[in-house]
Every structure is written in structure tokens, then in C-alpha cells.
Design an enzyme around this catalytic site. Sequence first.
Site, PDB file in Angstrom:
ATOM      1  N   ASP A 124       0.862  -1.171   0.000  1.00  0.00           N
ATOM      2  CA  ASP A 124       0.000   0.000   0.000  1.00  0.00           C
ATOM      3  C   ASP A 124       0.904   1.228   0.000  1.00  0.00           C
ATOM      4  O   ASP A 124       2.128   1.127   0.174  1.00  0.00           O
ATOM      5  CB  ASP A 124      -0.899  -0.033   1.237  1.00  0.00           C
ATOM      6  CG  ASP A 124      -1.798   1.174   1.337  1.00  0.00           C
ATOM      7  OD1 ASP A 124      -2.310   1.609   0.294  1.00  0.00           O
ATOM      8  OD2 ASP A 124      -1.961   1.700   2.441  1.00  0.00           O
ATOM      9  N   LYS A 125       0.316   2.384  -0.172  1.00  0.00           N
ATOM     10  CA  LYS A 125       1.113   3.600  -0.222  1.00  0.00           C
ATOM     11  C   LYS A 125       0.871   4.488   0.986  1.00  0.00           C
ATOM     12  O   LYS A 125       1.763   4.753   1.774  1.00  0.00           O
ATOM     13  CB  LYS A 125       0.806   4.362  -1.502  1.00  0.00           C
ATOM     14  CG  LYS A 125       1.531   5.661  -1.627  1.00  0.00           C
ATOM     15  CD  LYS A 125       0.671   6.700  -2.307  1.00  0.00           C
ATOM     16  CE  LYS A 125      -0.701   6.696  -1.720  1.00  0.00           C
ATOM     17  NZ  LYS A 125      -1.522   7.829  -1.975  1.00  0.00           N
ATOM     18  N   PHE A 157     -20.554   9.591   1.935  1.00  0.00           N
ATOM     19  CA  PHE A 157     -19.429   9.244   1.068  1.00  0.00           C
ATOM     20  C   PHE A 157     -19.299   7.727   1.001  1.00  0.00           C
ATOM     21  O   PHE A 157     -19.509   7.030   1.984  1.00  0.00           O
ATOM     22  CB  PHE A 157     -18.139   9.842   1.632  1.00  0.00           C
ATOM     23  CG  PHE A 157     -16.910   9.416   0.885  1.00  0.00           C
ATOM     24  CD1 PHE A 157     -16.435  10.164  -0.167  1.00  0.00           C
ATOM     25  CD2 PHE A 157     -16.224   8.254   1.236  1.00  0.00           C
ATOM     26  CE1 PHE A 157     -15.311   9.766  -0.859  1.00  0.00           C
ATOM     27  CE2 PHE A 157     -15.101   7.857   0.554  1.00  0.00           C
ATOM     28  CZ  PHE A 157     -14.640   8.625  -0.503  1.00  0.00           C
ATOM     29  N   LYS A 160     -17.722  18.122  -1.889  1.00  0.00           N
ATOM     30  CA  LYS A 160     -16.296  17.939  -2.138  1.00  0.00           C
ATOM     31  C   LYS A 160     -16.074  16.486  -2.523  1.00  0.00           C
ATOM     32  O   LYS A 160     -16.763  15.583  -2.038  1.00  0.00           O
ATOM     33  CB  LYS A 160     -15.455  18.310  -0.922  1.00  0.00           C
ATOM     34  CG  LYS A 160     -15.631  17.396   0.286  1.00  0.00           C
ATOM     35  CD  LYS A 160     -14.756  17.841   1.435  1.00  0.00           C
ATOM     36  CE  LYS A 160     -14.925  16.912   2.635  1.00  0.00           C
ATOM     37  NZ  LYS A 160     -14.134  17.347   3.794  1.00  0.00           N
ATOM     38  N   GLY A 164      -4.609   3.844  -4.462  1.00  0.00           N
ATOM     39  CA  GLY A 164      -5.819   4.467  -4.981  1.00  0.00           C
ATOM     40  C   GLY A 164      -5.566   5.830  -5.589  1.00  0.00           C
ATOM     41  O   GLY A 164      -6.509   6.535  -5.948  1.00  0.00           O
TER      42      GLY A 164
END
Length: 1322
Positions: free
Chosen positions: A525-526, A670, A692, A807
Site C-alpha cells: 500500500d502507499k 461518502f 467535495k 488508490g
Amino acid sequence: MDNDFELEIVDLEDNPKRSRVRRRSNGHVGNAAEGKKPDGVKIERGENERWDGTRWDHFELRERSVEGWAAHVVGIAAAQSTPNPKAVKSSVLTSKPTLVQGFNDFVKEPPPSNKAAGRPSSIYQNLINLFNFSKELETERRIIANDPEHNAQYNYAKNYIKTSKYTFFNFVPYNLFEQFQRLANFYFLCLLVLQLIPVISSLTPVTTAVPLIGVLMVTAIKDAYDDYQRHRSDNQVNRRKSLVLRNGQLKEEIWSKVEVGDVIRMENNQFVAADILLLSTSEPNGLCYIETSELDGETNLKCKQCLPETESLGQDDARIGAFRGEIRCEPPNNQLNKFEGVLNWEGKQHSLDNDKILLRGCILRNTDWCYGVVIFAGKDTKLMMNSGKTKFKRTSIDRLLNFIILGIVFFLLSMCLFCTVACGIWESLTGQYFRVFLPWDSLIPPDPPGGPAVIALLVFFSYAIVLNTVVPISLYVSVEVIRLCQSFLINWDDAMYHPPTRNHAKARTTTLNEELGQIEYIFSDKTGTLTQNIMSFNKCSIAGRSYGDIIDPRTGEFLEISEYTRPVDLSRNPYHESNFKFYDQSLVDALDGGDPDCEAFFRLLSLCHTVMPEESRGKLEYQAQSPDEGALVSAARNFGFVFKSRTPNSITIFAKGVQEVYELLCILDFNNVRKRMSVILKRDGKIRLFCKGADSIIYERLKEGQDSLKYHTQEHLDRFAGDGLRTLCLAYKDLDEEYFLDWKGRHHEAAVSLERREEKLDEIYEEIEKNLILLGATAIEDKLQDGVPQTIANLAVAGIKIWVLTGDKQETAINIGYSCQLLTDDMLEVFIIDAHNASDVEDQLRKYREEIRNVTATKQPQTNLSVVTFSVYSDEGVGQDNLSDAGESNGGFALVINGHSLVWALNPKLELLFLEVASQCRSVICCRVTPLQKAMVVDLVKRYKKAVTLAVGDGANDVSMIKTAHIGVGISGQEGLQAVLASDYSVAQFRFLERLLLVHGRWSYYRMCKFLRYFFYKNFAFTLCHFWFAFFVAFSAQTLFDPMFISVYNLFYTSMPVLALGIFEQDVNAKNSIKFPRLYTPGLLNALFNKREFFRSALHGFLTSCVLFFIPFGAYYNGMDQEGRSMADQQTFGSVVATILVIVVTMQMCLDTSYWTLFNHITIWGSLIFYLLLQYFYNFVIGGEYVGALSKAMGEPLFYFTTLLTIVVLMLPVMAWRFYWVDVRPNLSDKVRFKQRHDAKMASKRSEHDMLRTPSARRSRRSVRSGYAFAHQEGFGRLITSGKIMRPRNMKQGPMSNGRATNLRPDNKISLVAPAPSTVEV
């Protein structure tokens, strides 16, 4: 249809105890739930599922992904041909099974019912029906509060929990049953039974019983201790106290007596006893705060809110006791962040969602009291349904061992068969004529043909007993002990301790240590894994103007911000934060000048969020579950737009010192599909929607006529992403009150719907979030963790391929690739796959495959010349035996693929092509991926590459990837402990992965391989002596050794030295293991223990047994003592061979040991002393069968001559062979070990002469920290329908962009490289 289609992770957690019911538009949910096949509807299931007459077992991951892909394809086709969106969804639901069947063989029909076919049901089925063991599947839960009689009819689970496995009465039989399911234990049990038959066995049953009982007892003690801890935990939980409302009065009850429908009262800092519906609280507006550390590992507080209608109940026990609301909700499931239900009370229906539910395991915080109705209890609670068994992971060495053990069994049977045939021949030709001296047993037929045949048959089983030690029973126990100790060494390594978080590395499993030394692919993952996940507001774009950069007034160029750059002064704001830094004065000037766009921008940031404020020690603090959301609200606060407080119906801010109160009308949730959130507020009679979200999503919903603003903002977004920043777009829309009221009514209908609630809400949200007006964009910085570029570079040199699954948008992913050394300037090409349909993706993959083939075909191997020895070595590939830690050769390829392209690349028709291209690239970056896609990529490599994989991540979105990989590593970072709880190993920083793999992983693999080679060698050397002895005892199964020696050879005489070897052995130290990462290569090639190495060890043992037997046999055949008495008796000969055997295998251990510790000395020399002491004690004190044999032999010079001759004959060839390979053809490990000893000698000489050296002139590099970070957006999904509840955030992605990687990398960034390697060659 949205092109940024993503596979959902929702509904993926499977519970093997329950069937999952997919609601369909045709209304057949009930039939499916009952196990019947609805007419005209096909039920799709995975290939590993099993139909048991009432339900299906849990889904497989791959079929889930295929269903999601197929649904996307059908949805596209339906959208192109059907103008009605509802018809589109219906067509997707009804058409998906057929498509999946044609798409993949995994879709299957359930077997036909016997009753439907008119056949009588089986006896087994009749018994099941008679005893009614199977529980009817629950499709909906109905509860009436304070009505136990009504609730009792449904037989809901009690609140008693049981995680233990055994009881006092069933422990022995149950545990033995489990242990004998292991083939090795069952095999030795069968041998023990054979040894109890006198006509077969020539050995006492003690020889097998002692090691078998020892192994069973050690395992049983371990299992008993583990289960005792579970019992203690269960009792502790079940005996917790809770206040339950019974007959209008509060009564203290233990948790195990709480039932569904009870109303319970909880007080501050208490655990929640069960999953409850919140009725009333002590806080204003029905709020309460909870901590969910036991559920998801997160320690930050979350807010829940009860219905306004039940809030008025307060803490009036009489009124609450009279509460008779009917609750209809979903059946028990394991989804922590989802709940659907309705409350019918006083003639009205109220929608229930996860905002109003407190889950078992939560702790009430900052709330004096609250009341709630129990909905799920005991094993039905979400906490218990998420505590299923973790998938058991086995190492490649385990699988190889099983194969080898099976081969050894066949070898044993072959020897037994040979001895059987030889015995039958001898008895026919010779034995039948010596029955006076060697009488046959009374069971043996007296006739010659039948007698030898029966004797030979019995001898087969006798030799199966005598030679059974060739299958090592103690092997498995020794392996587990070594792994346990290696896990302790990982836990105790201070070099992997992180002082800021006080976290050590932790081995959460003891079965995978050596697998750490064989990792070929790392999937990382980042955010929070490679980066710090500590966000700071860095730049922004408002009304087409960019803020945040410092421009040189003379040249007009951007200046780089350093630690000496002075930030703007925000101290006049009483709510400013001293740690907030911003460097562009023009934004402050614009706000001071009353710029309406800037004010609207920060006003939106202060209003559109789910952050909770609280006062702590007189200071305003924010509770934000998403670090970037907290950073945005904090930025608005520092620029003068302070989010102050909120209630269920209002939000209060201070805008440049003026209080503004907004009426909160609605929050639009969301999630990963929407990738945006909105709030609808009202002030001064005006209704406005603030939104947003990801730029690709917001841009699709903007009002016409904003082309110029969109163009400039997109330019800024691309530049922000190029700098590695996380981007987000802001927009708003004014609403007509009449339209809003009509929309609100339809929204309420969707919110209380029990069918397709999520789909209906998405349609309602989609309707109102259109024709938005763009305000601007934000850019948040998340820097790389310390040591990430160096770690990735070193792991790449070791031959490990690193794939980053993120992502982020494409531009950010590429930029980060350069920051952390995944992408380098010397690469030949960076391939980008960003097509939106299957044919284009296939074309791109085929094109890139041809480019790789063309380059590979024309590329010539490069050679380098050693500056010390002038020897030539190749740089092609990894793992060359040169003493250099230099990286791979220049060039190579990299691959960047987008999430929407990955959907098609993972199609079974293209997955092999995708894998072929990706596996030929030095690095791969998958951007815009969902959690499920991460797991699918890992699974793809596991299935086809047959390589050992490791997944590392820090958040809940990484759990599926971590569980899918062979080894999962969790980073204890800012996103809670979900990844850590699901992992096999946990570290505090990504840089510790280097030491975990290159040091502990390599050592563990090296030690285990050396242990196994030696173990099989000593066992073959020991057991085959009986085989050679058979030729001289007419194949009668007479044993050579003392039965006591046979029993304890593996248990006492040779166990401790090999355990010390497996725990402490190392070829080179930790420093050199990291300095020369190519030492890791043998693990990748599986070179240290494989079938060939096993055969070499077995052959070594075979030859050793020959020498061990025949040299003493020749010496003692006609041997005499000094007084002329014969020494050619079987007991003396057996004792001599046994003693020489122990000495030889101990000497071999000395040769195999490269790293001597105190424990090695104690175990090696102590084993020889212990052998002599135990032999004396057994024979002289206890009175063994071989009493005096060894002492008589050791009193003669012949013994010592024979021992010396045997040792020389056995050890000299081994030493010569090893000297040849180390001196003439040394591998990299030999060279590094030589250098290590040479450096140690030089250091010792310098210390002795007290020499002062000048500073080294060795080339050095300045350690440069990259300023790049990641632009992966995160927020909340379905978090707050009332504006109060926070939930774990989901991933937001930015837009997709085309282009080549070389055009996306800024010129002013510094490319980081690994530290300069040593080029010394020995």
C-alpha cells in the site's frame, strides 16, 4: 455510466456459519434464503462451495470478483440500450448469472432436490430432519422491546459466548483425535500397535511409545494452555456486570443473562454488552461517544446519536420500561459499518442505520449514561461474527516436507519389501534346515512353501517397526520449537524498535518465519505504508488561481520551500495552531481584502465534513477519523473560518470572527463508488449544497459555462499531482426550497426502505448533485517515511519485485514511483495502461509485450571488471556471486496501470497476458485500485507465478490483500490497527521491512534449511545401520542397537545440538546481510533445501551408515581383547557402532556450525557427555540389557582405533569437498564471510596497536529526503446520516490522465538512489 467503475469490497466478508442472501429485484429473496431455487432464476456459486440441502457455504474470492466484473459489463450494455436507470439496475440483477455462467466455469447450479425428482430422501437426510439439527435461515429480525415472551418464540441467540475448544471432560479424547489427524502421528500410532504383537515385533513398544508420547504431551500442553487462556477470557467477558431493565426496574445482571429485546443501561467507561439500538443518552441532542479499539483497533472517539423521538425518554425507568417499539432489521451479519432497519412506534415508522447502533466491544466515553435495546446478542453480534478462524498458512518448506515424508515412507516400504523377499529366500534355502537351532513359531505352517512365506510376511511388519526411525517423529516438534524461538528473536530485535510510537516488530505467527527468506513479490500500500499519513494543507486552487507556491519576484520561477523559509503570520487569529505552516502571503492578503471566492472556499471547508469538535483544557480540538479531512478543517480554522460546534440540526462556525449558524438539513454520505460527500445547509432563508470529492467525479457534475475555470483548475490539479499531493475538488449549488422539500420526502422514503436502500439512496443523491458551481481544489502533502527509497532500492537488489497498489491518480502514482526508487531515469520505458474497454487494454498489453521482446532479443549482457581481482562478472540478473551490492543493470521496464483498466486486465481472458507483461517489468504500480482489486492482483501472482508473496499495508482497506498473500505485514500507523490485527507480522515503519526480510527472513530460511539437511542426514545414518545388519542376521529383524538407544537417539542424544543450530546459526552478521542484499537470492531460488539437497543429505547418511557399520564390523569380526577373549558379540558391536554414531554426527554438527555461541558449545559437547552418563545410568543403575558392553569395549585400544579410523574416513572427504568449493568456487556467502573475518582481524589489530586512523576516504552520499507524497484521497462513506457519526474512511481517487511517465516527472526533483555499494571482490 461512470467510467471509474470499481469493484466493491462491500459484502465480501464471508461467514462460514451463515449463508449470504443477495436481494434481487424479482422478489425471490425468501425462496433463496430457504434453500430453494426460484423459478426462472439461476443461483450462481463458486466451485468450492457445497450444497447441504438447506444453504450454500461461503463464497470464494475469485467468483466474487468475476460477478463484479460481469455486473459492470451488463450495466454498460444496459445503459447503452435502456434509457431508464431503474431498468438498467434491474437488467443487471437479472442478467448477471447468465453472463457469469458464460464468462467463467465457476458459476454452478445447485443439485436438484430429491423431493422434486420424486425420489425418496436418504436415511441421512431423514435423520437430519428427525433431529432437526439445521436451523432455519434467518432473513429478517423482529423484536419488540421489553417483551421477552414475544422475542422468545424466535429462539434468538443468548448473550453467552464461547471461544474455547475443550472442556475438562473432552480434552483428552478431542485433543488426541485432532493430533492423530496428522499423518505422522497416526503412522507412529500404527507402529505402536504393531509393536504390541509379539510375533511381529523384535523391539519393545517403548522405543516408539516414548517419542510418540513425548510429542503428544508437548503438543497437548501447548493446546491446553492456549484453551485455558480462552476459557479465562470467556469467563471474564461473560461475568461482566450490566444494568438490565426488568419490570420497570434496573437490575444488575451478568452479561451471559442479557437477552435480545432487553433494555440495558450503560455508564461512562463501560463496555457495551451486546449490539444495541441507542434510545437515549445523557448528552444534548441524544449524542454519545464510543471507542472502538476492540472492533477495528482505532482509539479515537466516534460519535453516535439516537432518534430524536426516543431521546425524550431520558433516564425515566418507568417510561423506558413501558417502551414497546417494534424493530424490524437485517439478520445478523459481520459488516461493522452497515445496518438497515426500521422502528415502528406510536404509529410512525423511523429509519434506523448504523449511526444509531452501539456494537458489542465498544467502550462508552465522555457520556454519563445511555439506554439501548439489545438487537443482537452473543454469537450473533458483529464482534463475534468477525472473529472467525484465520486461514491457516503453510510455508513452501512445509509442503516440501510432506512430499519428502511421503517419499521416505515409500522408501521404507521398499526396504521392508526387500527384506521380506530376502527373508523368504533364506528361510527356503537355509532356514528350514536349521529349525532345531532356530525353531519356527508355533503359528508358522511346518511345510516348506508355506512356512517361509508366512515368516517373510511377518518380517515385513517387523522391519517396518525396526526401520521406522527413518521417518522422524521428532521432526515436527523440532521445527515448531525452532520457529517459536525465531519469532522471539524477531520480537526482541531492538534495531526494529520505533521510539516515537514505542512499537517493536512483532511476529504474530510462528509458522512462517523461513518464508520471510523466500519473498519474491512485495505488494505494498502507499498511504501510511510508504508515507507518514500525517497530512498538511500545502496548496490550493481558488477561482482559477493557484496558492501555496513561492515565486521569485525577479525571475518569476518557483522557489523551493526549505526549513529556513519563513511561513506567513497567522497569530492574529485566536484559534490558530502553532504547528500549521503556510508560505504564500497572497492567500492571506486575498482573505484580508474580502475576496468572495476565497471566503466561500474556506467556508465550504469548515462546513462540509464529519469532524467532531471538543474542548480539551480550554483548547478547541477536532476528532477526525480521516487525517486529510482533519487537515482541511484545520486549514480553514487557521485562515479564520473556525468550525466551532455542531448539533444534530445545526453547524456553528466563526467566519473571520463572526459567528454563523447553519441549519443542517441533510448529509449525503461518502462511499467508494460515489467518491464525494455533500451537506445541505440553510441560512437566512437560502438553501445551499456544498460538495467535495474526487476531481473526475466533480467535473462530471459541473454546470455548463465554466470551461475556463475548469481548464485552469485542471492545470493546477495536474501540477499538484505531479508534486505528489493529494487533491480534492470543491463545488456548491443553490437549491430552491420547494424542490428541496419534494426531494427530502423522496429521500426519507429511500432511507426507510428495507429493499435496495443503498441503490435508492444513490439515485436520490445523484439527482441533486448536479449542475454544481466549481470553487477550486485543495492539495494536501503526505511525505515519505524515513528510509523508504533506500529500503526499496536494497530489496530490488536482493531480487525482490515490488508492486505498489494505490488508490492515487496516475500522475501522482508515477511521481511517487520516482520518489521511492520504483521508477528511475535509467529505465528504458514506463508503460502506461489506461484504456477503458477490454479490446483497447488487450491491444496495449500486446504492444508492450512486443516491445519487451524486441529489446530483450537485441540486448547484450553487460560485464564489469573487478578492481581488486580483475575478474569479469555479469550484471545480468540478480544473485551473481560477486561481492557487490550494486543494483541491477541499467534499463528495464516499469508498468503503470489504472484501476478501470485493471478490471479488464484481471479478466480470465487477459490475466495471463497482463501477468506476462508485468512480470518482465522491474516495478509495477497499480493506481486507482479498490481493496478487492488489491487482493485479486495478489491472488493472480500466487496462482500463476508460484512465487512467495508478501503484502504490506496499514489500513482496513489493506486487510483483504494481507490475508490473500502468503505473508501479511501490518504497519502500525495512523489508520488504526485493522491491518496489524489481520497480519502475520507487524512493524512500525516500512524501512524495518528491510531488516525483517534481509536479516531475520534470510537467517530463518538459512537455519531451517541447514537444520533439515542435518536432521535427515543423521536419521539415515542411524536407521540404515539396521538395514546392513539384516544381511548378517538372516533378515530376521534383529536390532543392532539397544532398544533404549533407539528410543532416545532423536529425543536426547542428537536433538539439542541441531536445535541450537536452527535457532542461532548465521553465515554472516546482520550488518553484512543488509550491506550485501544479493545474499538473499538463494531463498528466491529455493536453493538451500529442495529435493536435490534432500537426496544429497540422504546419500550422505547412506554412505555414513555404510562406513559406520562395516569398519567396526571388520575390526570386531575376529577381534579379541588383551586377554585373548573374543569381542565379536552382538551387544559389544552394537554399543561400539552406537557410540561412534553419536560421535560422528556430533563432529558433523561441528563442521556445519558457522556461528558458535555459548549454547552451541553447551549442547554439542554436553550431548557427548550426556550420552555417556545416560548409558551408564541406564545399564548399571536401572539394569539395561546391554549392561557392561560399552564399558568393556572402551577398556580396549581397539575401540579407540576403530573410532578414530571411522571419524577420519567419514570427516576427511567432507572437509576436502567443502574446502574445494569454498577456496576454488566460493559463492557470495563464502566471500562475505571471508571479508567479515578479515575485517574482524584488522579491527583487532587496530585495537591492539591503538592506532588512530584518518577519516575514511570512501565515497559517501548525502541522505536526501524526498519531498514527494501521495495524492490518494480518503474520507468517510455512509458515515453520518445525521451529521454526527464517524466511521472508518474509504478511499477516494482522483481523475485519470493519459500521458507518458517521462512527461509527468518534474525536472526540479532529485532522484534518490541507494547508498553506494561496495565493489570489493575476494
